[in-house]
Write a protein that holds these residues in place. Sequence first.
Motif, mmCIF file in Angstrom:
data_model
loop_
_atom_site.group_PDB
_atom_site.id
_atom_site.type_symbol
_atom_site.label_atom_id
_atom_site.label_comp_id
_atom_site.label_asym_id
_atom_site.label_seq_id
_atom_site.Cartn_x
_atom_site.Cartn_y
_atom_site.Cartn_z
ATOM 1 N N ASP A 134 0.708 -1.334 -0.084
ATOM 2 C CA ASP A 134 0.156 0.040 0.225
ATOM 3 C C ASP A 134 0.972 1.237 0.002
ATOM 4 O O ASP A 134 1.928 1.323 0.780
ATOM 5 C CB ASP A 134 -0.891 0.079 1.356
ATOM 6 C CG ASP A 134 -2.070 0.886 1.146
ATOM 7 O OD1 ASP A 134 -1.796 2.206 0.762
ATOM 8 O OD2 ASP A 134 -3.340 0.656 1.405
ATOM 9 N N PRO A 135 0.753 2.036 -0.870
ATOM 10 C CA PRO A 135 1.634 3.282 -0.986
ATOM 11 C C PRO A 135 1.256 4.332 -0.212
ATOM 12 O O PRO A 135 2.060 5.514 -0.053
ATOM 13 C CB PRO A 135 1.627 3.663 -2.304
ATOM 14 C CG PRO A 135 0.181 3.331 -2.770
ATOM 15 C CD PRO A 135 -0.198 2.052 -2.052
ATOM 16 N N TRP A 136 0.269 4.369 0.227
ATOM 17 C CA TRP A 136 -0.110 5.494 1.191
ATOM 18 C C TRP A 136 0.137 7.062 0.607
ATOM 19 O O TRP A 136 1.086 7.591 0.712
ATOM 20 C CB TRP A 136 0.453 5.554 2.566
ATOM 21 C CG TRP A 136 -0.212 4.431 3.284
ATOM 22 C CD1 TRP A 136 0.190 3.209 3.610
ATOM 23 C CD2 TRP A 136 -1.689 4.173 3.977
ATOM 24 N NE1 TRP A 136 -0.354 2.347 4.441
ATOM 25 C CE2 TRP A 136 -1.507 3.146 4.571
ATOM 26 C CE3 TRP A 136 -2.581 5.062 4.085
ATOM 27 C CZ2 TRP A 136 -2.783 2.672 5.167
ATOM 28 C CZ3 TRP A 136 -3.620 4.519 4.561
ATOM 29 C CH2 TRP A 136 -3.825 3.472 5.316
ATOM 30 N N PRO A 137 -0.451 7.356 -0.511
ATOM 31 C CA PRO A 137 0.046 8.222 -1.546
ATOM 32 C C PRO A 137 -0.052 9.714 -1.022
ATOM 33 O O PRO A 137 0.663 10.632 -1.415
ATOM 34 C CB PRO A 137 -0.979 8.119 -2.943
ATOM 35 C CG PRO A 137 -2.251 7.558 -2.258
ATOM 36 C CD PRO A 137 -1.837 6.248 -1.231
ATOM 37 N N LYS A 138 -1.104 9.954 0.156
ATOM 38 C CA LYS A 138 -1.099 11.220 0.493
ATOM 39 C C LYS A 138 0.014 11.351 1.573
ATOM 40 O O LYS A 138 0.135 10.841 2.480
ATOM 41 C CB LYS A 138 -2.699 11.303 1.582
ATOM 42 C CG LYS A 138 -3.632 11.217 0.479
ATOM 43 C CD LYS A 138 -5.160 11.310 1.135
ATOM 44 C CE LYS A 138 -6.420 11.290 0.147
ATOM 45 N NZ LYS A 138 -7.515 11.325 0.997
ATOM 46 N N LYS A 139 0.638 12.598 1.464
ATOM 47 C CA LYS A 139 1.663 12.903 2.039
ATOM 48 C C LYS A 139 1.491 12.528 3.651
ATOM 49 O O LYS A 139 2.503 12.141 4.460
ATOM 50 C CB LYS A 139 2.359 14.086 1.906
ATOM 51 C CG LYS A 139 3.767 14.567 2.361
ATOM 52 C CD LYS A 139 4.308 15.791 1.918
ATOM 53 C CE LYS A 139 5.825 15.982 2.302
ATOM 54 N NZ LYS A 139 6.461 17.387 1.635
ATOM 55 N N ARG A 140 0.438 13.118 4.177
ATOM 56 C CA ARG A 140 0.193 13.083 5.483
ATOM 57 C C ARG A 140 0.211 11.454 6.037
ATOM 58 O O ARG A 140 0.020 11.392 7.320
ATOM 59 C CB ARG A 140 -1.063 13.902 5.969
ATOM 60 C CG ARG A 140 -2.390 13.214 5.649
ATOM 61 C CD ARG A 140 -3.681 13.973 6.083
ATOM 62 N NE ARG A 140 -4.813 13.297 5.524
ATOM 63 C CZ ARG A 140 -5.541 13.473 4.525
ATOM 64 N NH1 ARG A 140 -4.939 14.380 3.552
ATOM 65 N NH2 ARG A 140 -6.796 12.951 4.084
ATOM 66 N N HIS A 141 -0.232 10.702 5.272
ATOM 67 C CA HIS A 141 -0.131 9.092 5.539
ATOM 68 C C HIS A 141 1.288 8.405 5.318
ATOM 69 O O HIS A 141 1.364 7.125 5.314
ATOM 70 C CB HIS A 141 -1.250 8.484 4.706
ATOM 71 C CG HIS A 141 -2.667 8.887 5.010
ATOM 72 N ND1 HIS A 141 -3.740 8.825 4.295
ATOM 73 C CD2 HIS A 141 -3.104 9.659 6.006
ATOM 74 C CE1 HIS A 141 -4.735 9.239 4.882
ATOM 75 N NE2 HIS A 141 -4.366 9.784 6.096
ATOM 76 N N TRP A 142 2.434 9.250 4.875
ATOM 77 C CA TRP A 142 3.429 8.471 4.407
ATOM 78 C C TRP A 142 4.112 7.622 5.652
ATOM 79 O O TRP A 142 4.926 6.813 5.415
ATOM 80 C CB TRP A 142 4.604 9.455 3.849
ATOM 81 C CG TRP A 142 4.188 10.003 2.236
ATOM 82 C CD1 TRP A 142 3.234 9.552 1.605
ATOM 83 C CD2 TRP A 142 5.041 10.843 1.378
ATOM 84 N NE1 TRP A 142 3.136 10.232 0.428
ATOM 85 C CE2 TRP A 142 4.336 10.942 0.513
ATOM 86 C CE3 TRP A 142 6.088 11.544 1.640
ATOM 87 C CZ2 TRP A 142 4.798 11.647 -0.670
ATOM 88 C CZ3 TRP A 142 6.615 12.433 0.742
ATOM 89 C CH2 TRP A 142 5.873 12.456 -0.458
ATOM 90 N N LYS A 143 3.734 8.544 6.825
ATOM 91 C CA LYS A 143 4.367 7.637 8.124
ATOM 92 C C LYS A 143 3.888 6.267 8.193
ATOM 93 O O LYS A 143 4.492 5.391 9.038
ATOM 94 C CB LYS A 143 4.086 8.322 9.208
ATOM 95 C CG LYS A 143 2.701 8.769 9.332
ATOM 96 C CD LYS A 143 2.430 9.422 10.564
ATOM 97 C CE LYS A 143 0.844 9.706 10.802
ATOM 98 N NZ LYS A 143 0.450 10.695 12.104
#
Length: 229
Positions: A134-143
Amino acid sequence: MTHDNYDGSFFGRRKGKPLSPKRLGLMSTHLPRLRLCLETPAPADLSALFDADVGEVWLEVGFGGGEHLLHRARENPHVGIIGVEPFVDSMGKAVAAIVENAIPNIRLFDDDAIRVLDWLPPASIDLAYQLYPDPWPKKRHWKRRFINTENLDRYARALKPGAEFRFASDIDTYVDWTLQHCRDHPGFAWSAETSTDWLTPWANWPGTRYEAKALREGRAPRYLTFRRV
């Protein structure tokens, strides 16, 4: 894989459509036999985990539809493969295929991969794959991305010196993220020498459903190989 809830170190939705009665029966009967038991210490020689006579042990974290896991197990009968996948639908498909095809060289775990990485003996894995996480594309979810310094420490501990860690993704930001984290980690060296090295799949690549979706939608997959130094 769709992830939308946080559960310890794993962010994810574990259940989708209900399993068919047949798959539910196979899961109930055979997953306890195939599932790693992390309540007891791992054997010093991981080959003891498998019914087959294996000389190497590989790890695939997040095997999704299982296409790659099953292909590699059939292609390499003398390699034991540990497949980790918390998504119930995917695990049900894998268990059904393993049972119906009498595949003896796969063990499974249906929970957080961090638990397996921490359970494995040091320098016990010959090759590890993480394909289309899962790439978690939204920057706030990169963690939330699985590739981070702490989990690379776990991979580095479990992999034998000289072993490979292979990563594939069609999301440019996650490819860049993984490159940065692995190149900054003292336990890994990127093996690419030319641009074609990371545009070309590994030998006998079977593809995955996530890759097929990416290609249909016009995204180019990238294939990264890192060596445990």
